[in-house]
Design a protein around this motif. Structure first.
Motif, PDB file in Angstrom:
ATOM      1  N   SER A 110       0.825  -1.214   0.000  1.00 12.98           N
ATOM      2  CA  SER A 110       0.000   0.000   0.000  1.00 12.98           C
ATOM      3  C   SER A 110       0.857   1.261   0.000  1.00 12.98           C
ATOM      4  N   LEU A 111       1.991   1.236   0.700  1.00 15.82           N
ATOM      5  CA  LEU A 111       2.884   2.399   0.718  1.00 15.82           C
ATOM      6  C   LEU A 111       3.581   2.587  -0.627  1.00 15.82           C
ATOM      7  N   LEU A 112       4.004   1.481  -1.237  1.00 14.13           N
ATOM      8  CA  LEU A 112       4.706   1.566  -2.518  1.00 14.13           C
ATOM      9  C   LEU A 112       3.798   2.098  -3.623  1.00 14.13           C
ATOM     10  N   ILE A 113       2.491   1.833  -3.505  1.00 14.93           N
ATOM     11  CA  ILE A 113       1.548   2.331  -4.519  1.00 14.93           C
ATOM     12  C   ILE A 113       0.978   3.687  -4.123  1.00 14.93           C
ATOM     13  N   GLY A 114       0.556   3.822  -2.878  1.00 11.18           N
ATOM     14  CA  GLY A 114      -0.158   5.015  -2.445  1.00 11.18           C
ATOM     15  C   GLY A 114       0.702   6.259  -2.369  1.00 11.18           C
ATOM     16  N   ILE A 115       1.919   6.146  -1.829  1.00 13.84           N
ATOM     17  CA  ILE A 115       2.763   7.338  -1.681  1.00 13.84           C
ATOM     18  C   ILE A 115       3.148   7.943  -3.031  1.00 13.84           C
ATOM     19  N   PRO A 116       3.650   7.174  -4.008  1.00 14.62           N
ATOM     20  CA  PRO A 116       3.989   7.792  -5.304  1.00 14.62           C
ATOM     21  C   PRO A 116       2.783   8.408  -6.013  1.00 14.62           C
ATOM     22  N   LEU A 117       1.659   7.684  -6.041  1.00 16.67           N
ATOM     23  CA  LEU A 117       0.487   8.221  -6.733  1.00 16.67           C
ATOM     24  C   LEU A 117      -0.041   9.477  -6.053  1.00 16.67           C
ATOM     25  N   GLY A 118      -0.130   9.455  -4.726  1.00 18.66           N
ATOM     26  CA  GLY A 118      -0.602  10.626  -3.999  1.00 18.66           C
ATOM     27  C   GLY A 118       0.338  11.811  -4.155  1.00 18.66           C
ATOM     28  N   ALA A 119       1.653  11.543  -4.133  1.00 17.76           N
ATOM     29  CA  ALA A 119       2.624  12.628  -4.274  1.00 17.76           C
ATOM     30  C   ALA A 119       2.558  13.249  -5.665  1.00 17.76           C
ATOM     31  N   ILE A 120       2.448  12.432  -6.701  1.00 10.16           N
ATOM     32  CA  ILE A 120       2.380  12.944  -8.074  1.00 10.16           C
ATOM     33  C   ILE A 120       1.102  13.761  -8.276  1.00 10.16           C
ATOM     34  N   ALA A 121      -0.019  13.226  -7.779  1.00 10.79           N
ATOM     35  CA  ALA A 121      -1.296  13.928  -7.945  1.00 10.79           C
ATOM     36  C   ALA A 121      -1.285  15.268  -7.235  1.00 10.79           C
ATOM     37  N   GLY A 122      -0.798  15.302  -6.011  1.00 11.59           N
ATOM     38  CA  GLY A 122      -0.806  16.538  -5.244  1.00 11.59           C
ATOM     39  C   GLY A 122       0.208  17.557  -5.735  1.00 11.59           C
ATOM     40  N   PHE A 123       1.348  17.095  -6.212  1.00 11.63           N
ATOM     41  CA  PHE A 123       2.412  18.021  -6.609  1.00 11.63           C
ATOM     42  C   PHE A 123       2.129  18.670  -7.960  1.00 11.63           C
ATOM     43  N   TYR A 124       1.641  17.879  -8.920  1.00 13.20           N
ATOM     44  CA  TYR A 124       1.457  18.408 -10.273  1.00 13.20           C
ATOM     45  C   TYR A 124       0.049  18.955 -10.512  1.00 13.20           C
ATOM     46  N   GLY A 125      -0.957  18.372  -9.867  1.00 11.33           N
ATOM     47  CA  GLY A 125      -2.318  18.863 -10.036  1.00 11.33           C
ATOM     48  C   GLY A 125      -2.803  18.713 -11.470  1.00 11.33           C
ATOM     49  N   GLY A 126      -3.819  19.488 -11.839  1.00 11.64           N
ATOM     50  CA  GLY A 126      -4.320  19.490 -13.204  1.00 11.64           C
ATOM     51  C   GLY A 126      -4.855  18.154 -13.666  1.00 11.64           C
ATOM     52  N   LYS A 127      -4.564  17.818 -14.926  1.00 11.74           N
ATOM     53  CA  LYS A 127      -5.083  16.578 -15.509  1.00 11.74           C
ATOM     54  C   LYS A 127      -4.476  15.336 -14.852  1.00 11.74           C
ATOM     55  N   VAL A 128      -3.219  15.460 -14.444  1.00 11.98           N
ATOM     56  CA  VAL A 128      -2.591  14.320 -13.747  1.00 11.98           C
ATOM     57  C   VAL A 128      -3.343  14.024 -12.459  1.00 11.98           C
ATOM     58  N   ASP A 129      -3.644  15.061 -11.702  1.00 10.13           N
ATOM     59  CA  ASP A 129      -4.397  14.900 -10.458  1.00 10.13           C
ATOM     60  C   ASP A 129      -5.784  14.330 -10.737  1.00 10.13           C
ATOM     61  N   ALA A 130      -6.436  14.836 -11.774  1.00  6.52           N
ATOM     62  CA  ALA A 130      -7.791  14.364 -12.101  1.00  6.52           C
ATOM     63  C   ALA A 130      -7.793  12.890 -12.475  1.00  6.52           C
ATOM     64  N   ALA A 131      -6.789  12.457 -13.262  1.00  4.06           N
ATOM     65  CA  ALA A 131      -6.723  11.053 -13.676  1.00  4.06           C
ATOM     66  C   ALA A 131      -6.477  10.138 -12.483  1.00  4.06           C
ATOM     67  N   ILE A 132      -5.529  10.522 -11.631  1.00  4.33           N
ATOM     68  CA  ILE A 132      -5.228   9.688 -10.462  1.00  4.33           C
ATOM     69  C   ILE A 132      -6.401   9.664  -9.494  1.00  4.33           C
ATOM     70  N   MET A 133      -7.057  10.804  -9.304  1.00  3.53           N
ATOM     71  CA  MET A 133      -8.209  10.843  -8.409  1.00  3.53           C
ATOM     72  C   MET A 133      -9.359  10.007  -8.940  1.00  3.53           C
ATOM     73  N   TRP A 134      -9.490   9.926 -10.256  1.00  6.91           N
ATOM     74  CA  TRP A 134     -10.530   9.063 -10.827  1.00  6.91           C
ATOM     75  C   TRP A 134     -10.272   7.606 -10.465  1.00  6.91           C
ATOM     76  N   VAL A 135      -9.018   7.184 -10.586  1.00  9.38           N
ATOM     77  CA  VAL A 135      -8.656   5.806 -10.204  1.00  9.38           C
ATOM     78  C   VAL A 135      -8.898   5.582  -8.718  1.00  9.38           C
ATOM     79  N   ILE A 136      -8.515   6.578  -7.914  1.00 13.61           N
ATOM     80  CA  ILE A 136      -8.697   6.450  -6.462  1.00 13.61           C
ATOM     81  C   ILE A 136     -10.177   6.343  -6.109  1.00 13.61           C
ATOM     82  N   ASN A 137     -11.011   7.175  -6.713  1.00 12.90           N
ATOM     83  CA  ASN A 137     -12.437   7.166  -6.391  1.00 12.90           C
ATOM     84  C   ASN A 137     -13.119   5.887  -6.846  1.00 12.90           C
ATOM     85  N   VAL A 138     -12.724   5.368  -8.003  1.00 13.18           N
ATOM     86  CA  VAL A 138     -13.297   4.102  -8.475  1.00 13.18           C
ATOM     87  C   VAL A 138     -12.921   2.980  -7.521  1.00 13.18           C
TER      88      VAL A 138
END
Length: 367
Positions: A178-206
Motif C-alpha cells: 500500500s505504501l509503494l503504490i499510495g505514496i507515489p500516486l498521492g505525491a504525483i497527484a498533489g504536486f502536479y495537479g491538473g489533468k494528472v491529479d484528475a486522472a489519479i483521483m478518478w482511479v482512487i475514487n473508483v
C-alpha cells in the motif's frame, strides 16, 4: 538544533510516556518475536505443526498423554529447519498401556472416549528383542498440551504460535504494498495537479467505491487461492487511503517557503518531492499504516474463515476459527475463542499504537 530539542526526540519521549503506546508496542514486538522464532518456540516443530493424532482430538488445556516415539524413515535435516520447520523426525503413537509378549511389544491405543481398545502389536524392528523397561526408557515419552489439541489432535499451542507468522507477515507485506503504490500516486497527484491529479483521483475514487472485502475476494478468486495471493489482494486494497492523505498533504506542503527555496536553487521535482516534502508529511501516513496493519490482519482472518486465505496445512488464526466455530455451543468453546482472542489482542495493539503515534506526532503538542 540540539538533539534534546528536536521534534523527533520530543515525539519519542511523548510516546515513551504513553502507557498505552508502550504497552501496545510491547505486545506487537512480542508477537513479532514469536513469529520470527515460531519453530524454535513451538512444542511441535514439525512443518506447520501438522502432526495429527485423531485419538486425542479436542482435548482440554493441560491434557497429558503417553506417546510411543519411533524414529521416522528417511529423516533429513537442513539449516533452514529453524525457519521452515522440519519433517516429522518420529512416528508418534498415543497409548494407554504397554505389554511384552513373546513375539514382541504390544500397546493399547489411547481412546478419547475412554473405552479400552484391544492391544495391538507394535510393528517396529526396535521392539522385537528389546525388554519392556528399556523400550519405555528409550522410545516412550509423556507430553503435556498446554492449550489442548484441536479436532485433528494437533497441538493447539504450536498451531497458534506458527499462525502468528501468517498474521504478522500479511500485515507487513500488505502495508508495504500500500505504501509503494499510495505514496507515489498521492505525491504525483498533489504536486502536479491538473489533468494528472484528475486522472489519479478518478482511479482512487473508483477503487474507493468498491467494498474492500468484495475486492479482496474477487482478486483471490481471479488469482487463485493461496498464501501469496492474500498478500497481493490485501495490499492492493489499502493504497487508496494512503494516496488520498499524501495528496492532500502534498497540495498544502508544495506552497511552503522551503519548497520555493528548493525550486530557486534549481532542484528537480523528484528531489523536491522525495527529499524535502515527503519527509515532512509522513506523520499521518505512519498513523494510517498502523491502522492498515490491523485491518490487514482482520481481512486475512476473514478470508481464511471463508476458505480463501492461507490454505491447509498452513495454520492461520482465521482458519482455526473456521474449523472450530461449531464448538462454541459445546463445552469446548476455547478451540475457537483462543485464536479469536489472539486476533483481538493483536488488532487492538495496532489500533492503540496508531492512536499513540497520532498524539506523539502532533506538531502542536511537540512544538
Amino acid at each position: 538544533m540540539a538533539v534534546s530539542n528536536s521534534v523527533a526526540f520530543k515525539t519519542l519521549q511523548k510516546l515513551r510516556s504513553s502507557f498505552w503506546g508502550v504497552l501496545s508496542l510491547s505486545i506487537i514486538l512480542a508477537f513479532i518475536a514469536i513469529a520470527l522464532f515460531a519453530y524454535v518456540i513451538a512444542p511441535d516443530s514439525s512443518r506447520y505443526a501438522n502432526q495429527m493424532h485423531i485419538s486425542i482430538h479436542s482435548q482440554p488445556p493441560g491434557f497429558t498423554a503417553d506417546f510411543i516415539q519411533l524414529p521416522a524413515q528417511n529423516q533429513s535435516t537442513s539449516l533452514t529447519d529453524f525457519w521452515n520447520g522440519h519433517d516429522a523426525s518420529t512416528t508418534e503413537i498415543p497409548y494407554e498401556a504397554l505389554e511384552r509378549k513373546p513375539d514382541g511389544i504390544y500397546y493399547r491405543p489411547y481412546d478419547v472416549d475412554g473405552q479400552q481398545q484391544p492391544f495391538q502389536k507394535l510393528e517396529s524392528p526396535v521392539a522385537k528383542e528389546m525388554s519392556l523397561s528399556r523400550f519405555r526408557e528409550s522410545y516412550t515419552t509423556q507430553k503435556t498440551f498446554i492449550l489442548g489439541t484441536d479436532k485433528y489432535g494437533r497441538d493447539l499451542l504450536s498451531r497458534m504460535i506458527i499462525g502468528a507468522r501468517v498474521s504478522i507477515s500479511i500485515g507487513f507485506v500488505a502495508v508495504l504494498i500500500s505504501l509503494l503504490i499510495g505514496i507515489p500516486l498521492g505525491a504525483i497527484a498533489g504536486f502536479y495537479g491538473g489533468k494528472v491529479d484528475a486522472a489519479i483521483m478518478w482511479v482512487i475514487n473508483v477503487t474507493w467505491s468498491i467494498p474492500t472485502l468484495l475486492m479482496v475476494i474477487a482478486i483471490s478468486i481471479a488469482l487463485g487461492k493461496g498464501f501469496l495471493t492474500v498478500f497481493i489482494a490485501v495490499g492492493l486494497t489499502m493504497w487508496v487511503e494512503i494516496a488520498r492523505v499524501v495528496r492532500g498533504q502534498m497540495i498544502v506542503a508544495k506552497e511552503y517557503q522551503y519548497v520555493t527555496a528548493a525550486r530557486a536553487l534549481g532542484f528537480n521535482d523528484l528531489r523536491i518531492i522525495t527529499r524535502h516534502i515527503l519527509p515532512n508529511i509522513l506523520a499521518p501516513v505512519i498513523v494510517i499504516s498502523a491502522a492498515n496493519f490491523a485491518a490487514a490482519i482482520l481481512i486475512e482472518a476473514g478470508l481464511s474463515f471463508l476458505g480463501l486465505g492461507a490454505q491447509p496445512p498452513i495454520p492461520s488464526w482465521g482458519s482455526m476459527i473456521k474449523d472450530h466455530y461449531q464448538y462454541i455451543i459445546l463445552d469446548k468453546a476455547y478451540l475457537a475463542i483462543v485464536p479469536g482472542v489472539a486476533i483481538m489482542v493483536l488488532v487492538m495493539a495496532f489500533m492503540l499504537l496508531g492512536n499513540s503515534l497520532r498524539d506523539a506526532l502532533d506538531v502542536k503538542s511537540t512544538s
